[in-house]
Design an enzyme around this catalytic site. Sequence first.
Site: not given
Length: 575
Positions: A288, A278, A35
Amino acid sequence: MTEATTPTNFIRQIVAADKASGKHAGKVITRFPPEPNGYLHLGHAKSICLNFGIARDYAGTCNLRFDDTNPAREDIEFVEAIREDVRWLGLEWAEQRHASDYFEVFYRCALKLIADGKAYVCDLDAEEVRAYRGTLTEPGRNSPYRERTVAENLDLFQRMRAGEFEDGARTLRAKIDMASGNINLRDPAIYRIRKQAHQNTGDAWPIYPMYDYAHCISDAVEGITHSLCTLEFEDHRPLYDWCLDQINLPAHPELAESIVAAGLSYAPSRPQQIEFARGNLDFTVMSKRKLMALVQDRLVDGWDDPRMPTLTGARRRGFPAAAIRLFWERAGISKQNSVIEYGVLEGCVREVLDATAARRMGVINPLRLVLQNLADDHIEVLDFPNHPKDEAFGRRNVQFSRELWIERDDFLEEPIKGFHRLVPGGEVRLRGAGIIRCDEVVKSATGEVIELRCTLDADTRPGGSGADRKVKGTIHWVDARSAVAAEVRLYDRLFDVADPDDDTDGKTYRDHLNPGSRRIIRAWLEAGLAGAARESTWQFERLGYFVADRHDHAAAAPVFNRVVTLRDTWVKPAK
Protein backbone atom coordinates in the site's frame (compact mmCIF):
# COMPACT_ATOMS: atom_id res chain seq x y z
CA MET A 1 -22.23 -26.19 -1.18
CA THR A 2 -23.79 -29.42 0.07
CA GLU A 3 -22.74 -31.27 3.20
CA ALA A 4 -21.40 -34.07 0.97
CA THR A 5 -19.02 -31.79 -0.89
CA THR A 6 -15.37 -32.51 -0.14
CA PRO A 7 -13.57 -29.41 1.16
CA THR A 8 -11.03 -28.18 -1.36
CA ASN A 9 -8.46 -26.67 1.02
CA PHE A 10 -7.35 -26.84 4.63
CA ILE A 11 -9.53 -23.91 5.73
CA ARG A 12 -12.64 -25.50 4.27
CA GLN A 13 -11.70 -28.75 6.02
CA ILE A 14 -11.58 -26.90 9.36
CA VAL A 15 -14.86 -25.09 8.74
CA ALA A 16 -16.60 -28.24 7.54
CA ALA A 17 -15.42 -30.17 10.60
CA ASP A 18 -16.56 -27.37 12.94
CA LYS A 19 -19.94 -27.20 11.26
CA ALA A 20 -20.38 -30.98 11.38
CA SER A 21 -19.47 -31.11 15.08
CA GLY A 22 -21.86 -28.31 16.00
CA LYS A 23 -19.06 -26.05 17.20
CA HIS A 24 -20.17 -22.40 17.29
CA ALA A 25 -23.73 -23.80 17.28
CA GLY A 26 -23.14 -24.77 13.68
CA LYS A 27 -23.09 -21.12 12.59
CA VAL A 28 -20.25 -19.82 10.40
CA ILE A 29 -19.45 -16.10 10.62
CA THR A 30 -16.48 -14.51 8.87
CA ARG A 31 -15.36 -10.96 8.24
CA PHE A 32 -13.29 -8.95 5.78
CA PRO A 33 -11.44 -6.30 7.86
CA PRO A 34 -9.68 -3.74 5.64
CA GLU A 35 -7.90 -0.72 7.03
CA PRO A 36 -9.25 2.37 5.18
CA ASN A 37 -5.81 3.80 4.43
CA GLY A 38 -5.75 3.14 0.68
CA TYR A 39 -7.58 1.42 -2.14
CA LEU A 40 -7.96 -2.36 -2.27
CA HIS A 41 -5.70 -4.28 -4.64
CA LEU A 42 -5.83 -7.66 -6.37
CA GLY A 43 -4.24 -9.36 -3.36
CA HIS A 44 -7.11 -8.16 -1.16
CA ALA A 45 -9.52 -9.81 -3.59
CA LYS A 46 -8.16 -13.20 -2.49
CA SER A 47 -9.17 -12.50 1.11
CA ILE A 48 -12.51 -11.02 0.04
CA CYS A 49 -13.37 -14.06 -2.09
CA LEU A 50 -12.24 -16.44 0.66
CA ASN A 51 -14.17 -14.81 3.52
CA PHE A 52 -17.35 -14.19 1.58
CA GLY A 53 -17.07 -17.55 -0.18
CA ILE A 54 -16.73 -19.53 3.06
CA ALA A 55 -19.75 -17.74 4.52
CA ARG A 56 -21.81 -18.36 1.38
CA ASP A 57 -20.88 -22.00 0.95
CA TYR A 58 -21.50 -22.93 4.57
CA ALA A 59 -24.78 -20.99 4.95
CA GLY A 60 -23.14 -18.37 7.14
CA THR A 61 -22.62 -14.62 7.04
CA CYS A 62 -19.70 -12.28 6.42
CA ASN A 63 -19.26 -8.79 7.84
CA LEU A 64 -17.40 -5.89 6.29
CA ARG A 65 -15.47 -4.33 9.15
CA PHE A 66 -13.29 -1.27 8.78
CA ASP A 67 -10.19 -1.49 10.95
CA ASP A 68 -10.12 2.25 11.64
CA THR A 69 -7.84 2.40 14.68
CA ASN A 70 -5.16 4.59 13.08
CA PRO A 71 -6.85 7.89 12.17
CA ALA A 72 -3.64 9.52 10.95
CA ARG A 73 -3.67 7.34 7.82
CA GLU A 74 -7.39 6.87 7.18
CA ASP A 75 -9.91 8.70 5.01
CA ILE A 76 -13.60 8.45 4.18
CA GLU A 77 -12.62 8.32 0.50
CA PHE A 78 -11.03 4.94 1.12
CA VAL A 79 -14.07 3.70 3.03
CA GLU A 80 -16.37 4.46 0.11
CA ALA A 81 -13.94 2.98 -2.39
CA ILE A 82 -13.69 -0.27 -0.41
CA ARG A 83 -17.47 -0.58 -0.20
CA GLU A 84 -17.75 -0.05 -3.94
CA ASP A 85 -15.01 -2.56 -4.74
CA VAL A 86 -16.56 -5.32 -2.64
CA ARG A 87 -19.93 -4.80 -4.28
CA TRP A 88 -18.32 -4.67 -7.73
CA LEU A 89 -16.89 -8.12 -7.04
CA GLY A 90 -20.50 -9.24 -6.69
CA LEU A 91 -20.52 -9.65 -2.92
CA GLU A 92 -22.67 -8.24 -0.13
CA TRP A 93 -21.93 -8.12 3.58
CA ALA A 94 -24.32 -9.06 6.39
CA GLU A 95 -23.36 -6.03 8.49
CA GLN A 96 -21.00 -3.12 8.06
CA ARG A 97 -19.05 -2.50 11.23
CA HIS A 98 -16.11 -0.33 12.28
CA ALA A 99 -13.50 -1.00 14.92
CA SER A 100 -14.37 2.51 16.09
CA ASP A 101 -17.83 1.19 17.00
CA TYR A 102 -16.06 -0.67 19.80
CA PHE A 103 -13.76 2.02 21.22
CA GLU A 104 -15.61 1.97 24.54
CA VAL A 105 -15.44 -1.83 24.62
CA PHE A 106 -11.68 -1.76 23.99
CA TYR A 107 -11.28 0.76 26.79
CA ARG A 108 -13.29 -1.27 29.31
CA CYS A 109 -11.40 -4.42 28.36
CA ALA A 110 -8.14 -2.56 29.00
CA LEU A 111 -9.40 -1.50 32.43
CA LYS A 112 -10.19 -5.15 33.16
CA LEU A 113 -6.68 -6.23 32.13
CA ILE A 114 -5.20 -3.57 34.43
CA ALA A 115 -7.45 -4.58 37.32
CA ASP A 116 -6.44 -8.20 36.82
CA GLY A 117 -2.75 -7.29 36.90
CA LYS A 118 -2.36 -8.14 33.20
CA ALA A 119 -1.52 -4.66 31.85
CA TYR A 120 0.48 -1.64 32.99
CA VAL A 121 1.22 1.92 31.91
CA CYS A 122 4.79 2.30 30.65
CA ASP A 123 6.74 5.55 30.31
CA LEU A 124 9.49 4.20 28.03
CA ASP A 125 9.68 5.93 24.65
CA ALA A 126 9.71 3.95 21.40
CA GLU A 127 13.50 3.74 21.19
CA GLU A 128 13.78 2.56 24.79
CA VAL A 129 11.10 -0.05 24.26
CA ARG A 130 13.09 -1.46 21.34
CA ALA A 131 16.23 -1.58 23.49
CA TYR A 132 14.41 -3.42 26.28
CA ARG A 133 12.70 -5.87 23.94
CA GLY A 134 15.76 -8.03 23.26
CA THR A 135 16.44 -10.00 20.09
CA LEU A 136 15.51 -13.32 18.54
CA THR A 137 18.39 -14.92 20.47
CA GLU A 138 18.38 -12.78 23.65
CA PRO A 139 15.46 -12.30 26.07
CA GLY A 140 14.07 -8.88 26.77
CA ARG A 141 14.27 -6.92 30.02
CA ASN A 142 11.39 -5.86 32.17
CA SER A 143 10.36 -2.23 31.92
CA PRO A 144 11.18 -0.26 35.09
CA TYR A 145 7.46 0.62 35.16
CA ARG A 146 6.26 -2.98 34.97
CA GLU A 147 5.58 -3.31 38.70
CA ARG A 148 3.38 -0.28 39.14
CA THR A 149 0.41 -1.02 41.33
CA VAL A 150 -3.01 -1.68 39.91
CA ALA A 151 -4.25 1.57 41.44
CA GLU A 152 -1.42 3.57 39.88
CA ASN A 153 -1.97 1.96 36.48
CA LEU A 154 -5.71 2.60 36.57
CA ASP A 155 -5.10 6.24 37.50
CA LEU A 156 -2.53 6.79 34.76
CA PHE A 157 -4.59 5.02 32.07
CA GLN A 158 -7.70 7.04 32.95
CA ARG A 159 -5.61 10.21 32.73
CA MET A 160 -4.34 9.04 29.33
CA ARG A 161 -7.99 8.69 28.32
CA ALA A 162 -8.69 12.20 29.61
CA GLY A 163 -6.01 13.62 27.30
CA GLU A 164 -3.68 14.73 30.08
CA PHE A 165 -0.46 13.49 28.46
CA GLU A 166 1.28 14.32 25.19
CA ASP A 167 1.57 12.00 22.21
CA GLY A 168 4.08 9.24 22.83
CA ALA A 169 4.50 10.04 26.52
CA ARG A 170 3.05 6.74 27.70
CA THR A 171 1.68 3.46 26.43
CA LEU A 172 -0.45 0.75 27.95
CA ARG A 173 1.33 -2.60 27.64
CA ALA A 174 0.13 -6.13 28.20
CA LYS A 175 2.04 -7.89 30.99
CA ILE A 176 2.99 -11.25 29.51
CA ASP A 177 6.59 -12.48 29.33
CA MET A 178 9.67 -10.46 28.40
CA ALA A 179 11.65 -13.71 28.02
CA SER A 180 9.23 -15.31 25.58
CA GLY A 181 10.70 -16.83 22.45
CA ASN A 182 7.90 -15.05 20.57
CA ILE A 183 8.79 -11.36 20.55
CA ASN A 184 5.13 -10.48 20.05
CA LEU A 185 4.51 -11.67 23.64
CA ARG A 186 7.19 -9.46 25.18
CA ASP A 187 4.78 -7.03 26.81
CA PRO A 188 3.34 -5.58 23.58
CA ALA A 189 1.74 -2.15 23.55
CA ILE A 190 -2.04 -2.31 23.39
CA TYR A 191 -2.79 1.45 23.62
CA ARG A 192 -0.91 4.56 22.53
CA ILE A 193 -1.58 8.27 22.96
CA ARG A 194 -2.44 9.94 19.68
CA LYS A 195 -4.33 13.22 19.73
CA GLN A 196 -5.69 12.90 16.23
CA ALA A 197 -9.27 13.51 15.11
CA HIS A 198 -11.03 10.37 13.90
CA GLN A 199 -13.35 10.23 10.88
CA ASN A 200 -16.12 8.60 12.95
CA THR A 201 -15.53 9.71 16.54
CA GLY A 202 -14.03 13.15 16.05
CA ASP A 203 -11.91 14.30 19.00
CA ALA A 204 -13.59 12.01 21.53
CA TRP A 205 -10.56 9.77 21.94
CA PRO A 206 -6.94 10.90 22.54
CA ILE A 207 -5.85 7.24 22.83
CA TYR A 208 -6.19 4.49 20.25
CA PRO A 209 -5.82 0.71 20.53
CA MET A 210 -3.14 -1.25 18.68
CA TYR A 211 -4.20 -3.58 15.88
CA ASP A 212 -3.39 -6.92 17.57
CA TYR A 213 -5.44 -5.94 20.60
CA ALA A 214 -8.40 -4.39 18.78
CA HIS A 215 -8.68 -7.04 16.09
CA CYS A 216 -9.30 -10.04 18.33
CA ILE A 217 -11.83 -8.15 20.47
CA SER A 218 -13.63 -6.94 17.34
CA ASP A 219 -13.85 -10.54 16.13
CA ALA A 220 -15.28 -11.66 19.47
CA VAL A 221 -17.78 -8.79 19.63
CA GLU A 222 -19.14 -9.66 16.18
CA GLY A 223 -19.42 -13.37 16.94
CA ILE A 224 -16.82 -14.26 14.31
CA THR A 225 -16.14 -17.99 14.26
CA HIS A 226 -13.23 -18.20 11.83
CA SER A 227 -10.86 -15.22 11.65
CA LEU A 228 -8.96 -15.72 8.39
CA CYS A 229 -5.64 -13.87 8.20
CA THR A 230 -2.55 -13.94 6.00
CA LEU A 231 0.60 -15.74 7.09
CA GLU A 232 2.38 -12.70 8.54
CA PHE A 233 -0.08 -12.89 11.45
CA GLU A 234 0.83 -16.47 12.35
CA ASP A 235 3.37 -15.31 14.96
CA HIS A 236 0.74 -12.94 16.33
CA ARG A 237 -1.79 -15.70 16.99
CA PRO A 238 -0.53 -16.41 20.55
CA LEU A 239 -1.17 -12.74 21.42
CA TYR A 240 -4.60 -12.94 19.73
CA ASP A 241 -5.46 -15.96 21.90
CA TRP A 242 -3.92 -14.44 25.06
CA CYS A 243 -6.09 -11.33 24.80
CA LEU A 244 -9.25 -13.34 24.22
CA ASP A 245 -8.48 -15.69 27.12
CA GLN A 246 -7.69 -12.89 29.58
CA ILE A 247 -10.68 -10.76 28.66
CA ASN A 248 -13.19 -13.61 28.20
CA LEU A 249 -15.78 -11.35 26.63
CA PRO A 250 -18.69 -13.87 26.64
CA ALA A 251 -18.42 -14.13 30.43
CA HIS A 252 -18.39 -10.37 30.99
CA PRO A 253 -21.40 -8.73 29.34
CA GLU A 254 -20.74 -5.47 31.21
CA LEU A 255 -17.75 -4.87 28.94
CA ALA A 256 -19.98 -4.55 25.89
CA GLU A 257 -22.85 -2.48 27.28
CA SER A 258 -22.07 0.29 24.78
CA ILE A 259 -22.62 -2.13 21.88
CA VAL A 260 -26.08 -3.07 23.10
CA ALA A 261 -26.92 0.57 23.88
CA ALA A 262 -26.00 1.49 20.30
CA GLY A 263 -28.50 -1.04 18.98
CA LEU A 264 -25.87 -3.28 17.42
CA SER A 265 -26.31 -7.04 17.48
CA TYR A 266 -24.14 -8.69 20.11
CA ALA A 267 -23.50 -12.42 20.47
CA PRO A 268 -19.85 -12.75 21.46
CA SER A 269 -17.78 -15.71 20.34
CA ARG A 270 -14.41 -17.31 20.95
CA PRO A 271 -13.05 -16.92 17.39
CA GLN A 272 -10.30 -19.05 15.90
CA GLN A 273 -7.56 -17.36 13.88
CA ILE A 274 -6.44 -19.32 10.79
CA GLU A 275 -3.63 -18.13 8.53
CA PHE A 276 -3.21 -18.60 4.78
CA ALA A 277 -0.71 -17.45 2.16
CA ARG A 278 -1.41 -14.02 0.73
CA GLY A 279 -2.03 -13.43 -2.97
CA ASN A 280 1.11 -12.39 -4.85
CA LEU A 281 1.44 -11.65 -8.57
CA ASP A 282 4.54 -11.03 -10.63
CA PHE A 283 5.02 -7.74 -12.52
CA THR A 284 3.23 -5.90 -9.71
CA VAL A 285 3.80 -4.30 -6.33
CA MET A 286 1.21 -4.93 -3.63
CA SER A 287 2.56 -2.66 -0.91
CA LYS A 288 0.00 0.00 0.00
CA ARG A 289 2.87 2.34 0.78
CA LYS A 290 4.34 1.92 -2.69
CA LEU A 291 0.96 2.20 -4.39
CA MET A 292 0.29 5.38 -2.42
CA ALA A 293 3.67 6.75 -3.53
CA LEU A 294 2.91 6.00 -7.18
CA VAL A 295 -0.28 8.04 -6.86
CA GLN A 296 1.12 10.89 -4.77
CA ASP A 297 4.21 11.27 -6.96
CA ARG A 298 2.03 11.22 -10.10
CA LEU A 299 3.83 8.27 -11.60
CA VAL A 300 0.33 7.00 -12.45
CA ASP A 301 -2.96 8.78 -13.04
CA GLY A 302 -4.54 8.01 -9.69
CA TRP A 303 -5.75 4.94 -7.82
CA ASP A 304 -7.96 3.91 -10.74
CA ASP A 305 -5.23 4.13 -13.38
CA PRO A 306 -5.86 1.00 -15.50
CA ARG A 307 -2.24 -0.04 -15.02
CA MET A 308 -2.56 -0.14 -11.23
CA PRO A 309 -3.17 -3.48 -9.46
CA THR A 310 -5.96 -1.86 -7.47
CA LEU A 311 -9.45 -3.27 -7.89
CA THR A 312 -10.70 0.11 -9.10
CA GLY A 313 -7.82 0.15 -11.61
CA ALA A 314 -8.63 -3.39 -12.77
CA ARG A 315 -12.27 -2.38 -13.16
CA ARG A 316 -11.39 0.66 -15.28
CA ARG A 317 -8.98 -1.47 -17.31
CA GLY A 318 -11.96 -3.71 -18.09
CA PHE A 319 -11.12 -6.82 -16.07
CA PRO A 320 -14.46 -8.50 -15.30
CA ALA A 321 -15.20 -9.13 -11.63
CA ALA A 322 -16.02 -12.72 -12.62
CA ALA A 323 -12.49 -13.17 -13.97
CA ILE A 324 -10.93 -12.01 -10.69
CA ARG A 325 -13.16 -14.39 -8.72
CA LEU A 326 -12.26 -17.21 -11.12
CA PHE A 327 -8.56 -16.45 -10.82
CA TRP A 328 -8.47 -16.68 -7.04
CA GLU A 329 -10.68 -19.75 -7.06
CA ARG A 330 -8.16 -21.49 -9.32
CA ALA A 331 -5.16 -20.17 -7.40
CA GLY A 332 -6.45 -21.94 -4.31
CA ILE A 333 -5.63 -21.54 -0.62
CA SER A 334 -2.50 -22.88 1.02
CA LYS A 335 0.10 -22.19 3.71
CA GLN A 336 2.88 -21.86 1.13
CA ASN A 337 3.84 -18.40 -0.10
CA SER A 338 4.21 -18.25 -3.86
CA VAL A 339 4.08 -15.81 -6.74
CA ILE A 340 1.52 -16.40 -9.49
CA GLU A 341 2.24 -15.33 -13.05
CA TYR A 342 0.25 -12.30 -14.14
CA GLY A 343 -0.49 -14.16 -17.37
CA VAL A 344 -2.66 -16.59 -15.42
CA LEU A 345 -4.92 -13.70 -14.39
CA GLU A 346 -4.99 -12.42 -17.97
CA GLY A 347 -5.92 -15.92 -19.09
CA CYS A 348 -8.95 -15.85 -16.78
CA VAL A 349 -9.88 -12.43 -18.21
CA ARG A 350 -9.73 -13.81 -21.76
CA GLU A 351 -11.77 -16.85 -20.78
CA VAL A 352 -14.57 -14.77 -19.30
CA LEU A 353 -14.58 -12.15 -22.07
CA ASP A 354 -14.48 -14.75 -24.85
CA ALA A 355 -17.89 -15.90 -23.67
CA THR A 356 -19.37 -12.52 -22.75
CA ALA A 357 -17.97 -9.89 -25.14
CA ALA A 358 -19.73 -9.16 -28.42
CA ARG A 359 -17.52 -8.80 -31.51
CA ARG A 360 -16.89 -5.64 -33.46
CA MET A 361 -14.31 -4.47 -36.01
CA GLY A 362 -11.87 -1.68 -35.37
CA VAL A 363 -8.58 -0.53 -36.87
CA ILE A 364 -5.95 0.83 -34.50
CA ASN A 365 -3.10 1.38 -37.00
CA PRO A 366 -5.05 2.52 -40.07
CA LEU A 367 -4.12 2.29 -43.74
CA ARG A 368 -6.59 3.47 -46.39
CA LEU A 369 -7.78 0.90 -48.93
CA VAL A 370 -9.83 1.83 -52.03
CA LEU A 371 -11.84 -0.74 -54.04
CA GLN A 372 -11.45 0.70 -57.53
CA ASN A 373 -14.10 -1.44 -59.20
CA LEU A 374 -16.85 -0.14 -56.93
CA ALA A 375 -18.70 3.09 -57.76
CA ASP A 376 -17.85 6.22 -55.82
CA ASP A 377 -21.31 6.24 -54.25
CA HIS A 378 -21.45 2.49 -53.56
CA ILE A 379 -22.92 1.75 -50.14
CA GLU A 380 -24.33 -1.53 -48.93
CA VAL A 381 -25.11 -3.17 -45.61
CA LEU A 382 -23.62 -6.53 -44.69
CA ASP A 383 -24.97 -8.95 -42.11
CA PHE A 384 -22.57 -10.00 -39.32
CA PRO A 385 -23.01 -12.15 -36.19
CA ASN A 386 -22.37 -10.41 -32.90
CA HIS A 387 -20.69 -13.52 -31.51
CA PRO A 388 -19.40 -16.41 -33.63
CA LYS A 389 -19.97 -18.96 -30.84
CA ASP A 390 -23.31 -17.83 -29.44
CA GLU A 391 -26.33 -17.11 -31.61
CA ALA A 392 -28.11 -15.58 -28.62
CA PHE A 393 -26.02 -12.44 -29.15
CA GLY A 394 -27.94 -11.83 -32.39
CA ARG A 395 -26.69 -10.12 -35.53
CA ARG A 396 -25.86 -6.60 -36.71
CA ASN A 397 -25.68 -4.52 -39.87
CA VAL A 398 -22.25 -3.29 -41.00
CA GLN A 399 -21.88 -0.65 -43.72
CA PHE A 400 -19.56 -1.44 -46.64
CA SER A 401 -18.45 1.03 -49.30
CA ARG A 402 -15.63 1.80 -51.71
CA GLU A 403 -13.21 3.19 -49.13
CA LEU A 404 -12.09 1.18 -46.14
CA TRP A 405 -9.57 1.24 -43.32
CA ILE A 406 -7.40 -1.83 -42.73
CA GLU A 407 -4.59 -2.52 -40.27
CA ARG A 408 -1.24 -1.30 -41.56
CA ASP A 409 0.26 -4.51 -40.18
CA ASP A 410 -1.91 -6.49 -42.62
CA PHE A 411 0.13 -5.21 -45.59
CA LEU A 412 3.76 -5.82 -46.50
CA GLU A 413 5.28 -4.23 -49.57
CA GLU A 414 8.06 -6.80 -49.61
CA PRO A 415 6.59 -10.20 -48.68
CA ILE A 416 8.36 -12.44 -46.17
CA LYS A 417 7.95 -16.16 -45.74
CA GLY A 418 4.84 -17.08 -43.77
CA PHE A 419 3.08 -13.73 -44.30
CA HIS A 420 -0.42 -14.57 -45.55
CA ARG A 421 -2.02 -11.15 -45.64
CA LEU A 422 -2.00 -8.45 -48.30
CA VAL A 423 1.01 -7.88 -50.59
CA PRO A 424 1.37 -6.11 -53.98
CA GLY A 425 -0.39 -8.27 -56.56
CA GLY A 426 -1.58 -10.64 -53.82
CA GLU A 427 -5.04 -11.61 -52.65
CA VAL A 428 -6.68 -11.74 -49.26
CA ARG A 429 -10.23 -12.17 -48.02
CA LEU A 430 -11.95 -9.17 -46.51
CA ARG A 431 -13.88 -10.45 -43.53
CA GLY A 432 -17.49 -11.07 -44.64
CA ALA A 433 -17.10 -9.15 -47.92
CA GLY A 434 -15.12 -11.21 -50.43
CA ILE A 435 -11.62 -11.57 -51.88
CA ILE A 436 -9.60 -8.55 -52.97
CA ARG A 437 -6.40 -8.14 -55.00
CA CYS A 438 -3.86 -5.38 -54.37
CA ASP A 439 -3.25 -3.61 -57.70
CA GLU A 440 -1.43 -0.44 -56.73
CA VAL A 441 0.49 0.99 -53.78
CA VAL A 442 0.34 4.77 -53.27
CA LYS A 443 3.11 6.45 -51.32
CA SER A 444 3.73 9.89 -49.87
CA ALA A 445 6.59 12.14 -50.89
CA THR A 446 8.63 10.62 -48.06
CA GLY A 447 8.03 7.07 -49.24
CA GLU A 448 5.40 6.09 -46.69
CA VAL A 449 2.60 3.83 -47.92
CA ILE A 450 -0.58 5.89 -47.58
CA GLU A 451 -3.13 4.02 -49.72
CA LEU A 452 -3.77 0.65 -51.36
CA ARG A 453 -5.83 0.45 -54.53
CA CYS A 454 -7.49 -2.91 -54.90
CA THR A 455 -10.10 -4.86 -56.86
CA LEU A 456 -12.93 -6.79 -55.26
CA ASP A 457 -13.73 -10.15 -56.89
CA ALA A 458 -17.53 -9.95 -57.19
CA ASP A 459 -17.87 -13.73 -57.55
CA THR A 460 -16.42 -14.24 -54.09
CA ARG A 461 -19.03 -12.08 -52.34
CA PRO A 462 -21.18 -13.94 -49.78
CA GLY A 463 -23.62 -16.05 -51.77
CA GLY A 464 -21.63 -15.67 -55.02
CA SER A 465 -20.48 -18.52 -57.23
CA GLY A 466 -16.89 -18.16 -56.04
CA ALA A 467 -17.61 -17.57 -52.38
CA ASP A 468 -15.80 -20.77 -51.44
CA ARG A 469 -12.63 -19.93 -53.31
CA LYS A 470 -9.68 -20.36 -51.00
CA VAL A 471 -7.04 -17.81 -50.11
CA LYS A 472 -4.68 -18.11 -47.18
CA GLY A 473 -5.39 -14.85 -45.39
CA THR A 474 -8.43 -13.07 -43.97
CA ILE A 475 -8.25 -9.53 -42.64
CA HIS A 476 -10.73 -7.24 -40.91
CA TRP A 477 -11.67 -3.73 -41.99
CA VAL A 478 -13.78 -0.72 -41.14
CA ASP A 479 -15.88 1.27 -43.58
CA ALA A 480 -14.16 4.66 -43.93
CA ARG A 481 -17.34 6.61 -44.66
CA SER A 482 -19.25 5.51 -41.58
CA ALA A 483 -16.41 4.77 -39.14
CA VAL A 484 -16.08 6.79 -35.96
CA ALA A 485 -12.78 8.14 -34.73
CA ALA A 486 -11.96 7.04 -31.20
CA GLU A 487 -9.22 7.46 -28.67
CA VAL A 488 -7.83 4.03 -27.86
CA ARG A 489 -5.55 3.50 -24.90
CA LEU A 490 -3.28 0.50 -25.26
CA TYR A 491 -2.36 -0.62 -21.75
CA ASP A 492 0.34 -3.07 -20.75
CA ARG A 493 2.01 -4.09 -17.51
CA LEU A 494 3.10 -1.22 -15.29
CA PHE A 495 6.50 -2.80 -14.58
CA ASP A 496 8.90 -4.39 -17.05
CA VAL A 497 10.43 -6.94 -14.67
CA ALA A 498 8.77 -9.84 -12.87
CA ASP A 499 9.89 -8.73 -9.39
CA PRO A 500 9.86 -4.93 -9.12
CA ASP A 501 10.45 -5.23 -5.35
CA ASP A 502 13.84 -6.87 -5.85
CA ASP A 503 16.41 -4.17 -5.10
CA THR A 504 19.50 -6.39 -5.03
CA ASP A 505 20.80 -4.62 -8.13
CA GLY A 506 20.58 -1.25 -6.41
CA LYS A 507 17.41 -0.28 -8.27
CA THR A 508 13.98 0.33 -6.78
CA TYR A 509 10.54 -0.44 -8.15
CA ARG A 510 10.46 3.08 -9.60
CA ASP A 511 13.37 2.20 -11.87
CA HIS A 512 11.37 -0.66 -13.37
CA LEU A 513 8.33 1.29 -14.53
CA ASN A 514 7.49 0.15 -18.05
CA PRO A 515 7.74 3.14 -20.43
CA GLY A 516 5.46 1.31 -22.86
CA SER A 517 2.74 0.59 -20.32
CA ARG A 518 0.37 3.01 -22.09
CA ARG A 519 0.10 4.24 -25.65
CA ILE A 520 -2.71 6.54 -26.76
CA ILE A 521 -3.69 6.30 -30.42
CA ARG A 522 -6.44 7.43 -32.79
CA ALA A 523 -8.39 4.50 -34.17
CA TRP A 524 -11.33 3.92 -36.50
CA LEU A 525 -14.21 1.81 -35.24
CA GLU A 526 -17.55 0.51 -36.42
CA ALA A 527 -20.07 3.32 -36.21
CA GLY A 528 -22.23 1.63 -33.58
CA LEU A 529 -19.45 1.66 -31.00
CA ALA A 530 -19.87 5.38 -30.46
CA GLY A 531 -23.09 4.55 -28.64
CA ALA A 532 -21.51 1.85 -26.47
CA ALA A 533 -22.32 2.14 -22.79
CA ARG A 534 -19.52 3.03 -20.44
CA GLU A 535 -17.84 -0.13 -19.06
CA SER A 536 -19.27 -2.25 -21.88
CA THR A 537 -16.67 -4.70 -23.16
CA TRP A 538 -16.06 -5.79 -26.74
CA GLN A 539 -13.71 -7.94 -28.71
CA PHE A 540 -12.19 -5.94 -31.54
CA GLU A 541 -11.65 -8.80 -33.95
CA ARG A 542 -8.04 -9.93 -34.25
CA LEU A 543 -6.89 -7.16 -31.90
CA GLY A 544 -8.00 -7.92 -28.37
CA TYR A 545 -10.66 -7.05 -25.82
CA PHE A 546 -11.54 -3.41 -25.22
CA VAL A 547 -13.78 -1.57 -22.77
CA ALA A 548 -15.54 1.77 -23.09
CA ASP A 549 -13.78 3.88 -20.47
CA ARG A 550 -15.68 4.14 -17.22
CA HIS A 551 -15.29 7.92 -16.99
CA ASP A 552 -14.08 9.41 -20.27
CA HIS A 553 -16.11 7.58 -22.92
CA ALA A 554 -18.88 9.58 -24.63
CA ALA A 555 -20.79 9.20 -27.89
CA ALA A 556 -19.26 12.42 -29.22
CA ALA A 557 -15.74 11.40 -28.14
CA PRO A 558 -15.42 7.61 -27.75
CA VAL A 559 -12.63 6.31 -25.55
CA PHE A 560 -11.73 2.63 -25.31
CA ASN A 561 -9.13 0.90 -23.15
CA ARG A 562 -7.47 -2.32 -24.21
CA VAL A 563 -8.30 -4.85 -21.53
CA VAL A 564 -6.03 -7.61 -22.77
CA THR A 565 -4.62 -8.88 -26.03
CA LEU A 566 -6.10 -11.99 -27.62
CA ARG A 567 -2.97 -13.96 -26.76
CA ASP A 568 -0.33 -13.70 -24.07
CA THR A 569 2.41 -11.49 -25.52
CA TRP A 570 4.57 -12.00 -22.42
CA VAL A 571 4.95 -15.76 -22.86
CA LYS A 572 8.33 -16.93 -21.62
CA PRO A 573 10.57 -18.41 -24.34
CA ALA A 574 10.86 -22.17 -24.27
CA LYS A 575 14.07 -23.48 -22.76
